[in-house]
Design a protein around this motif. Sequence first.
Motif, PDB file in Angstrom:
ATOM      1  N   UNK A   1       0.832  -1.205   0.000  1.00 44.65           N
ATOM      2  CA  UNK A   1       0.000   0.000   0.000  1.00 44.65           C
ATOM      3  C   UNK A   1       0.868   1.258   0.000  1.00 44.65           C
ATOM      4  N   UNK A   2       0.225   2.391  -0.202  1.00 46.90           N
ATOM      5  CA  UNK A   2       0.910   3.669  -0.065  1.00 46.90           C
ATOM      6  C   UNK A   2       1.050   4.002   1.414  1.00 46.90           C
ATOM      7  N   UNK A   3       2.159   4.611   1.842  1.00 49.74           N
ATOM      8  CA  UNK A   3       2.320   4.924   3.267  1.00 49.74           C
ATOM      9  C   UNK A   3       1.256   5.876   3.787  1.00 49.74           C
ATOM     10  N   UNK A   4       0.706   6.730   2.916  1.00 45.84           N
ATOM     11  CA  UNK A   4      -0.315   7.685   3.357  1.00 45.84           C
ATOM     12  C   UNK A   4      -1.547   6.987   3.928  1.00 45.84           C
ATOM     13  N   UNK A   5      -1.800   5.746   3.497  1.00 44.93           N
ATOM     14  CA  UNK A   5      -2.961   5.039   4.008  1.00 44.93           C
ATOM     15  C   UNK A   5      -2.846   4.737   5.497  1.00 44.93           C
ATOM     16  N   UNK A   6      -1.625   4.695   5.997  1.00 44.07           N
ATOM     17  CA  UNK A   6      -1.409   4.364   7.405  1.00 44.07           C
ATOM     18  C   UNK A   6      -1.199   5.590   8.285  1.00 44.07           C
ATOM     19  N   UNK A   7      -1.370   6.791   7.748  1.00 43.37           N
ATOM     20  CA  UNK A   7      -1.141   7.998   8.553  1.00 43.37           C
ATOM     21  C   UNK A   7      -2.010   8.047   9.810  1.00 43.37           C
ATOM     22  N   UNK A   8      -3.316   7.699   9.751  1.00 49.35           N
ATOM     23  CA  UNK A   8      -4.084   7.696  11.004  1.00 49.35           C
ATOM     24  C   UNK A   8      -3.483   6.776  12.068  1.00 49.35           C
ATOM     25  N   UNK A   9      -2.963   5.639  11.656  1.00 44.47           N
ATOM     26  CA  UNK A   9      -2.318   4.738  12.603  1.00 44.47           C
ATOM     27  C   UNK A   9      -1.028   5.321  13.143  1.00 44.47           C
ATOM     28  N   UNK A  10      -0.246   5.973  12.276  1.00 38.69           N
ATOM     29  CA  UNK A  10       1.001   6.591  12.708  1.00 38.69           C
ATOM     30  C   UNK A  10       0.745   7.687  13.735  1.00 38.69           C
ATOM     31  N   UNK A  11      -0.266   8.503  13.480  1.00 43.29           N
ATOM     32  CA  UNK A  11      -0.614   9.570  14.414  1.00 43.29           C
ATOM     33  C   UNK A  11      -1.101   8.972  15.736  1.00 43.29           C
ATOM     34  N   UNK A  12      -1.953   7.964  15.643  1.00 43.54           N
ATOM     35  CA  UNK A  12      -2.530   7.376  16.858  1.00 43.54           C
ATOM     36  C   UNK A  12      -1.458   6.783  17.759  1.00 43.54           C
ATOM     37  N   UNK A  13      -0.516   6.026  17.186  1.00 40.27           N
ATOM     38  CA  UNK A  13       0.489   5.400  18.048  1.00 40.27           C
ATOM     39  C   UNK A  13       1.434   6.441  18.650  1.00 40.27           C
ATOM     40  N   UNK A  14       1.684   7.526  17.927  1.00 37.86           N
ATOM     41  CA  UNK A  14       2.545   8.564  18.491  1.00 37.86           C
ATOM     42  C   UNK A  14       1.837   9.290  19.637  1.00 37.86           C
ATOM     43  N   UNK A  15       0.544   9.519  19.486  1.00 33.51           N
ATOM     44  CA  UNK A  15      -0.221  10.137  20.566  1.00 33.51           C
ATOM     45  C   UNK A  15      -0.268   9.228  21.788  1.00 33.51           C
ATOM     46  N   UNK A  16      -0.487   7.941  21.553  1.00 32.32           N
ATOM     47  CA  UNK A  16      -0.522   6.998  22.670  1.00 32.32           C
ATOM     48  C   UNK A  16       0.856   6.886  23.323  1.00 32.32           C
ATOM     49  N   UNK A  17       1.907   6.897  22.511  1.00 29.94           N
ATOM     50  CA  UNK A  17       3.258   6.852  23.068  1.00 29.94           C
ATOM     51  C   UNK A  17       3.495   8.050  23.992  1.00 29.94           C
ATOM     52  N   UNK A  18       3.093   9.237  23.551  1.00 30.67           N
ATOM     53  CA  UNK A  18       3.255  10.411  24.404  1.00 30.67           C
ATOM     54  C   UNK A  18       2.399  10.306  25.663  1.00 30.67           C
ATOM     55  N   UNK A  19       1.211   9.746  25.537  1.00 29.88           N
ATOM     56  CA  UNK A  19       0.362   9.494  26.703  1.00 29.88           C
ATOM     57  C   UNK A  19       1.094   8.623  27.721  1.00 29.88           C
ATOM     58  N   UNK A  20       1.732   7.544  27.247  1.00 30.33           N
ATOM     59  CA  UNK A  20       2.430   6.661  28.177  1.00 30.33           C
ATOM     60  C   UNK A  20       3.639   7.349  28.801  1.00 30.33           C
ATOM     61  N   UNK A  21       4.359   8.162  28.026  1.00 29.17           N
ATOM     62  CA  UNK A  21       5.531   8.852  28.563  1.00 29.17           C
ATOM     63  C   UNK A  21       5.139   9.861  29.639  1.00 29.17           C
ATOM     64  N   UNK A  22       4.095  10.615  29.382  1.00 28.52           N
ATOM     65  CA  UNK A  22       3.628  11.590  30.373  1.00 28.52           C
ATOM     66  C   UNK A  22       3.259  10.898  31.676  1.00 28.52           C
ATOM     67  N   UNK A  23       2.532   9.798  31.579  1.00 28.05           N
ATOM     68  CA  UNK A  23       2.123   9.077  32.783  1.00 28.05           C
ATOM     69  C   UNK A  23       3.300   8.347  33.429  1.00 28.05           C
ATOM     70  N   UNK A  24       4.183   7.779  32.625  1.00 28.84           N
ATOM     71  CA  UNK A  24       5.356   7.089  33.179  1.00 28.84           C
ATOM     72  C   UNK A  24       6.219   8.040  33.992  1.00 28.84           C
ATOM     73  N   UNK A  25       6.427   9.244  33.483  1.00 26.97           N
ATOM     74  CA  UNK A  25       7.260  10.197  34.209  1.00 26.97           C
ATOM     75  C   UNK A  25       6.647  10.558  35.559  1.00 26.97           C
ATOM     76  N   UNK A  26       5.330  10.628  35.605  1.00 22.19           N
ATOM     77  CA  UNK A  26       4.647  10.885  36.878  1.00 22.19           C
ATOM     78  C   UNK A  26       4.823   9.699  37.819  1.00 22.19           C
ATOM     79  N   UNK A  27       4.579   8.493  37.313  1.00 26.53           N
ATOM     80  CA  UNK A  27       4.668   7.290  38.138  1.00 26.53           C
ATOM     81  C   UNK A  27       6.076   7.091  38.673  1.00 26.53           C
TER      82      UNK A  27
END
Length: 347
Positions: free
Chosen positions: A80-106
């Motif tokens: 496939x074209x990589x553009x088809x996976x952009x929603x997935x790329x954005x989602x995992x990066x947002x979730x990764x930042x979510x985990x980092x923010x919470x991990x730093x607190x924990x």
Amino acid sequence: MSQITDPAPVGAFPRLDWVDDLLTPALRAAVESLPTAERLVAGYHRGWWGADGAPRVSACGGGKAVRPALALLSAVAVGARPAQAVPGAVAVELVHDFTLLHDDVIDGDALRRHRPAAWSLFGTPAAVLTGDALLVTALNTLAQAPAGRADAAVRELVGTLLELVVGQSHDVAFETSHEVSVAEYLAMAAGKTGSLIGCACALGGALAGADSVRVSGLREFGRHLGVAFQCADDVLGIWGRTAHSGKPVGADLAARKKSLPVVAALAAPGTAARRLRELYRAPHPLGDAEVDLARHLVEEAGGRRAAEEEARRQTAAALRSLSLARPAADAYRQLHDIARAMTRRRS
């Protein structure tokens, strides 16, 4: 999409400019959609602006975008074209930042990417709420993917989030447990780290419309790669340098965290392992001299060697799984280069 023409040097990440070109506009739009307070914290965390909201000229974009790259390349791997996976790329990066923010607190970590962690500037409630907002935005991003593929993508991420919670819970529980086996640690790492990297790869395949066998191969490639990455990260957390990692090296030992080198060392026979067990069970906080002693004892007991060997085993398993996805040759080579760079980072 530009191609990687040469294998990356050991410890160096391949150039991912093409990932930034696809990812950054969509990712910025997602962050800009957050409420004002959470937008400020999220953008600061990513390095886009300072604590006052002023843009940073030297902003690096918040990391190497490895997970988004894996999502986009996984789509390419199945034709496939990589553009088809952009929603997935954005989602995992947002979730990764979510985990980092919470991990730093924990974990109480005061540094993230060479800067004060978000919670240390904006407060714990602001960091936690920003993480929550990023998580909601990630799910919403996937829900807006093309019909027929959004449902599978959302299900993939929801399953991953459950694994993340279990993995993080076990990681926290290990801190007060005297005995943790290597097998228990690896199961925790598969949930805490492997699940999201596996999700990134699976989302790329799912959003590209790949069949379940190829998506499964991509997912398992990412899961094993994530565990290998965690093993390598554990080694850097003890023997790396703060200037490279952006986090205080030795902090895990000072906090008596049971990373893989420590777990392997504690389970080993011999005097070094016995002294390390005594040190980890001592009632007083560990000073700098004792942290240095712990570092020496972990290596003497074989903990570093065990973690490095496990990283190699997991990387080999990742590449075997990738073959099940029947990837296109060029995408395979690029995924291989990223895998090598993730697991052979310089200290």
